[in-house]
Design a protein around this motif. Sequence first.
Motif, short mmCIF file in Angstrom:
data_model
loop_
_atom_site.label_atom_id
_atom_site.label_comp_id
_atom_site.label_asym_id
_atom_site.label_seq_id
_atom_site.Cartn_x
_atom_site.Cartn_y
_atom_site.Cartn_z
N GLY A 43 0.84 -1.16 0.00
CA GLY A 43 -0.01 0.02 0.07
C GLY A 43 0.89 1.05 -0.11
N ASP A 44 1.96 1.28 0.75
CA ASP A 44 2.89 2.18 0.96
C ASP A 44 3.61 2.41 -0.61
N ALA A 45 3.79 1.30 -1.13
CA ALA A 45 4.47 1.42 -2.34
C ALA A 45 3.70 2.03 -3.64
N VAL A 46 2.66 2.04 -3.41
CA VAL A 46 1.80 2.90 -4.61
C VAL A 46 1.36 4.22 -4.39
N ILE A 47 1.33 4.27 -2.97
CA ILE A 47 1.07 5.67 -2.67
C ILE A 47 2.29 6.74 -2.72
N VAL A 98 4.53 -8.60 -13.69
CA VAL A 98 3.11 -8.34 -13.37
C VAL A 98 3.13 -7.42 -12.01
N VAL A 99 4.13 -7.44 -11.43
CA VAL A 99 4.12 -6.60 -10.12
C VAL A 99 4.15 -4.86 -10.79
N ASN A 100 5.41 -4.68 -11.67
CA ASN A 100 5.17 -3.49 -12.29
C ASN A 100 3.84 -3.06 -12.91
N TRP A 101 3.28 -3.67 -13.54
CA TRP A 101 2.20 -3.27 -14.28
C TRP A 101 0.89 -3.13 -13.12
N LEU A 102 0.97 -3.89 -12.39
CA LEU A 102 -0.16 -3.86 -11.24
C LEU A 102 0.17 -2.37 -10.54
N LEU A 103 1.26 -2.21 -10.20
CA LEU A 103 1.80 -1.13 -9.40
C LEU A 103 1.15 0.03 -10.27
N MET A 104 1.58 0.26 -11.58
CA MET A 104 1.13 1.20 -12.43
C MET A 104 -0.09 1.58 -12.59
N ILE A 105 -1.03 0.58 -12.74
CA ILE A 105 -2.57 0.80 -12.64
C ILE A 105 -3.09 1.47 -11.29
N GLY A 143 -0.95 7.99 5.79
CA GLY A 143 -0.49 7.76 7.16
C GLY A 143 -1.09 6.11 7.84
N ILE A 144 -2.21 5.98 7.44
CA ILE A 144 -2.67 4.63 7.76
C ILE A 144 -1.57 3.28 7.56
N ALA A 145 -1.22 3.27 6.33
CA ALA A 145 -0.47 2.21 5.88
C ALA A 145 1.09 2.10 6.62
N ILE A 163 -9.79 7.40 7.77
CA ILE A 163 -10.07 6.37 6.94
C ILE A 163 -11.35 6.55 5.84
N ALA A 164 -12.13 7.45 6.36
CA ALA A 164 -13.49 7.92 5.35
C ALA A 164 -12.60 8.78 4.51
N GLU A 165 -11.66 9.49 4.50
CA GLU A 165 -11.16 10.51 3.61
C GLU A 165 -10.05 9.92 2.58
N GLY A 166 -9.78 8.55 2.62
CA GLY A 166 -8.94 8.20 1.84
C GLY A 166 -8.17 6.88 2.40
N GLY A 167 -7.99 7.21 3.93
CA GLY A 167 -7.37 5.87 4.64
C GLY A 167 -7.80 4.39 4.38
N TRP A 168 -9.04 4.35 3.98
CA TRP A 168 -9.66 3.21 3.51
C TRP A 168 -8.96 2.38 2.28
N PHE A 169 -8.33 3.29 1.39
CA PHE A 169 -7.52 2.68 0.20
C PHE A 169 -6.48 1.82 0.56
N PRO A 170 -5.50 2.13 1.42
CA PRO A 170 -4.43 1.20 1.75
C PRO A 170 -5.07 -0.15 2.63
N LEU A 171 -5.99 0.04 3.39
CA LEU A 171 -6.34 -0.94 4.08
C LEU A 171 -7.27 -1.84 3.49
N VAL A 172 -7.81 -1.64 2.22
CA VAL A 172 -8.74 -2.39 1.58
C VAL A 172 -7.51 -3.07 0.57
N LEU A 173 -6.53 -2.51 0.16
CA LEU A 173 -5.62 -3.13 -0.64
C LEU A 173 -4.81 -4.13 0.31
#
Length: 627
Positions: A121-125, A347-354, A374-376, A425-435
Amino acid sequence: MSASGTDSRQSLKAAVLLAALGVVFGDIGTSPLYAFKQAMAAKPAEVDAQQFVFGVLSMMVWAITLTVSLKYVLIMLRYNHRGEGGVLALLSYTTNVLRAKPGQVWVATMLGAFSVALFFGDAVITPAISVLSAVEGLSVISPRAQPWVVPVAMAILLWLFAVQRKGTAAVGKLFGPIMLLWFGTLATLGVISIAQSPEVLQALNPTYALQFAMAQPGLVMLVVAAVFLCLTGAEALYADMGHFGRSPVQWVWFVVVFPCLMLNYFGQGAMVLRSPETVKNPFYLLAPEALQLPLVILATLATVIASQAVITGAFSAAQQASRLNLLPRLPVLHTSETAQGQIYIPVVNWLLMIVVMCLVVGFHSSEELAAAYGIAVSGDLVLTSCLMMMALASTAGSRAKVMMVLFLGMLMVELVYLASNVGKIAEGGWFPLVLAIILFTVMTTWRTGMEVLRAKKQTPQDQEDFALSMPLDGASRVDGAAIFFTATAYGLPTAFLHNLKHNKVVHETTVFMTVHFQDAPRVGDHERVQIERGSNGLIRVRAEFGFREEADISVVLRLLASKGLELDMDNTSFFISKPAIMTNKASGLFVWRRRMFAWMLRNSAPVARYFNLPPNRVVELGAQVAL
């Protein structure tokens, strides 16, 4: 000792320090672009400006001092696993300490798997927020450039992911000098601003942080969540120590990075005290107007380097997770003839890019992305401390007890960081948690599926002697050598049984080979292979590799030859059993996980490519297994 020899060693040490600066500190080194700005965005109009600035700066300096300098640089770098750092190395270290306690090993493995999931999650943010924050400097130069921020950031990121296949060897040597210029610029801008408002240095006193917390109890958690952004990249210090060693990382941190970061943060604070309107982007407004465009260019280069380090770290983490049986076999391409650590996983590269592109389009600005960041990172800090405490609890000695108390205190602070980010979490912190939950589910599904699959395929261990002594009178011996791969170091490989049943032949030299990845990063050649010869002419070979190594069978064959077992790669047949998973039709909560495992197994990298086998020498035999 000759003067030339001394000069040579000093030059080598300087090169290592410069390389460490370019690789290890990009993430935390670019946090001044957004961390202080986000903290100041939480200031209500009625709160005194000086009290707020002093409180934020005091929190920042002591957060970095305690979490980065003390926890990671001085302590965690000492708790490595055979010279390697990072959460997977820490997991290996912890499971080694707990190996006599299977229940705790399972808990540690789950904590480590979720920590790895948070790392991704940190690696994509990181690429998204870093590059966006750098390009946002264009809107400081000219407000008319604001509509171009997202398109320019996306173009830079698309280029970055597109060139991953070519590796970083050609440009990697520039990372160190560019980052040295970057940190020098941070310090220079900070010193000039501090010289105009030296009273800002009073914030070095931790009492300002405590006074702020007591005076603004309803505001402090919101501020802590923003202040926490100055700690992003702390995990990289630990994860990358294997490339450079503990000492270079510590030297660069205390001599260059730490003081330069502090000078810049305090410089931004001093500017906001003098000119409150600069709070909209205090980093870029530190520079004179004529130098703002060069600063944007330099910041963009620094964020690209930081993003490259994170992407490379994601490749390494995925490879190591695969070796530790947390992910399927992944196709790994080497981008350098000399540097083993420079790899590329398509596969990791292209998934990260998307995912990164979706983040940039969905959040639009670094300010919006900060809530997701921050949550990640805070979750990863908490899990790292938990793993460390599990290991310390089972370690004898007074030193371990002292460390246990120290880490307990750190964990309390990190739980505050985590709690402060829960509100976002409601402002965007949900994303790394879901990932993280998705990746955790994938990893645990694969690990559990492989354990069940091996349990169904393997024979009881008391038949080990039978495999190497079973009568083979009814089978014809044929010339040549054959290697049958098997997941266990006992019993009969499925491919051998199929070959014996259908072809009724046994090769003159028949080897049962088990390739095992240890939880250590590397294995010495002296302990890499073990040979056991049976009375029926069959031979069992166990090959050991570390989770950072390539499982190259040619290396194994070379070592076998040195022990008297001559096998020519070009004249040996390699037999592989490829299981086909048959999922039963029974309904239930976990049917979907069986289907997911079957899909991952079908799409994992072929064994021939994974072990660098010559394709024209590989024989694949199928076997159906019901789950």
